[in-house]
Scaffold this active site. Structure first.
Site, short mmCIF file in Angstrom:
data_model
loop_
_atom_site.label_atom_id
_atom_site.label_comp_id
_atom_site.label_asym_id
_atom_site.label_seq_id
_atom_site.Cartn_x
_atom_site.Cartn_y
_atom_site.Cartn_z
CD1 TRP A 72 -2.04 -2.22 1.82
CD2 TRP A 72 -3.08 -1.08 0.19
NE1 TRP A 72 -3.13 -2.97 1.41
CE2 TRP A 72 -3.78 -2.29 0.42
CE3 TRP A 72 -3.54 -0.21 -0.78
CZ2 TRP A 72 -4.92 -2.64 -0.30
CZ3 TRP A 72 -4.68 -0.54 -1.51
CH2 TRP A 72 -5.35 -1.76 -1.26
CB SER A 95 4.92 1.78 -0.35
OG SER A 95 6.07 0.95 -0.47
CB SER A 96 2.85 -0.36 4.17
OG SER A 96 2.90 -1.50 5.01
CB THR A 97 7.04 -3.61 1.35
OG1 THR A 97 7.78 -2.46 0.96
CG2 THR A 97 7.34 -4.75 0.39
#
Length: 376
Positions: A72, A95-97
């Protein structure tokens, strides 16, 4: 909602299938690290992003989004998702991988209990919290370049109950105050290995990072530091990359002009550069060049010297290449591709990297095999 989140964390941990990181994934609440808004891609346009707001979703739908094994995006072009208008145009900058990739990175680095870790690129702080859950706060140092991203991450990490060393600064310089480290792990891609990482790892420790170059070729490095202060290792089999360290991004490219300079027939089919490993090899041979494709052309441009090369089908068969400027870009790329093809066109994992204080050399097969210098 708490029961729902707990169940989704358990399901995520089960799906990831990592014995070493299962308890950490079950423990760390990912929802704390996504804040209240994330971005989703808007249709087929890769530069258009639309905010998805928690307030506009049901609690269960939001948690389902949070615990999907998906990346996200949380910042685009320096604009955090929480500050976004209806649409943002640009490239993701934080981002949040997806959790499976986070865990893959941690496993690839060989991180285990008792290790002291330097993480380059805190991002949302989720991977930082996973390491704290397994190793303890004192074992984890994480550095983030962007002050706003760093502040949000530190709040989330604290809310989750952890207190690692969090630093705002240029991760390419490492963090000498807490050295020496057993592991350096980078969640951003780099063109070359920053020497401070090498200096801050103990003998026998490791550096794990994705690598990216200006043509877009990628490889996943895992290096072991030796007693003499050098480091060496083969690239891993996984094809992965993260957002590139901002100092290692390519410069703006000038307008593409073709047909300049001397012409000759190419010894290779330019279409080979559509292959990921071939692109990586071409990039080794011309590390300052950027690559573009037209309908029937392949174009290389070196911004620093003004050198250019372009190929197109020849009416008599084969491909004609024009080269202009002080560097014969296609000559270098062509020779490297032929060496790679003669070796059987192996994957990046058949290459390795040796770094010292004066040079960084990628080699094919064995350390004394064919090789190319990475840019200084």
């Amino acid at each position: 909602m708490t029961d729902t989140a707990t169940g989704l964390r358990l399901a995520l941990a089960d799906n990831l299938g990592s014995a070493g990181w299962r308890e950490a994934v079950m423990t760390v609440p990912r929802e704390l690290f996504l804040g209240q808004v994330v971005y989703r891609a808007d249709g087929d346009r890769i530069d258009r992003w639309v905010p998805v707001r928690r307030a506009e979703m049901s609690p269960n739908d939001w948690l389902s989004l949070v615990y999907a094994d998906q990346t996200w995006v949380t910042q685009v072009g320096g604009v955090l998702a929480k500050d976004a208008p209806e649409v943002v145009i640009g490239q993701p900058s934080s981002s949040s991988t997806l959790p499976s990739l986070v865990v893959l990175m941690l496993e690839a680095a060989g991180i285990d209990e008792g290790d002291k870790v330097l993480e380059i690129g805190t991002g949302t702080g989720y991977s930082t919290a996973l390491m704290c859950a397994r190793l303890g706060d004192k074992a984890v140092t994480s550095i983030e370049y962007d002050p706003e991203v760093a502040a949000a991450a530190e709040r989330a990490i604290s809310a989750a109950g952890y207190a690692p060393t969090c630093v705002v600064g240029d991760g390419l310089n490492g963090y000498a105050a807490n050295a020496a480290y057993d592991r350096v792990i980078s969640t951003c891609s780099v063109r070359v290995i920053p020497l401070p990482w090498l200096w801050q790892v103990r003998s026998g420790g490791t550096i794990t990072t994705p690598m990216w170059g200006w043509m877009g070729g990628v490889a996943f490095a895992h290096l072991t530091v030796s007693d003499d202060g050098t480091a060496s290792g083969r690239f891993r089999s996984e094809d992965l990359c993260f957002m590139t360290a901002r100092a290692h991004l390519a410069p703006p490219r000038p307008p593409l002009i073709t047909g300049l300079g001397q012409a000759r027939l190419s010894r290779i089919d330019p279409a080979v550069l559509r292959n990921d490993t071939a692109l990586w090899v071409a990039q080794l041979a011309a590390p300052q060049a950027q690559c573009s494709w037209g309908t029937d052309t392949t174009i290389l441009v070196d911004v620093s010297t003004g050198s250019r090369a372009d190929t197109r089908p020849d009416s008599a068969g084969g491909w004609v290449v024009h080269q202009h400027g002080p560097l014969r870009l296609w000559d270098a790329v062509e020779e490297a591709i032929l060496i790679w093809q003669d070796a059987g066109s192996p994957h990046q994992s058949e290459f390795g990297l040796t770094i010292g204080t004066d040079r960084q050399r990628v080699w094919l097969g064995e350390p004394d095999g064919p090789g190319w210098q990475l840019p200084a």
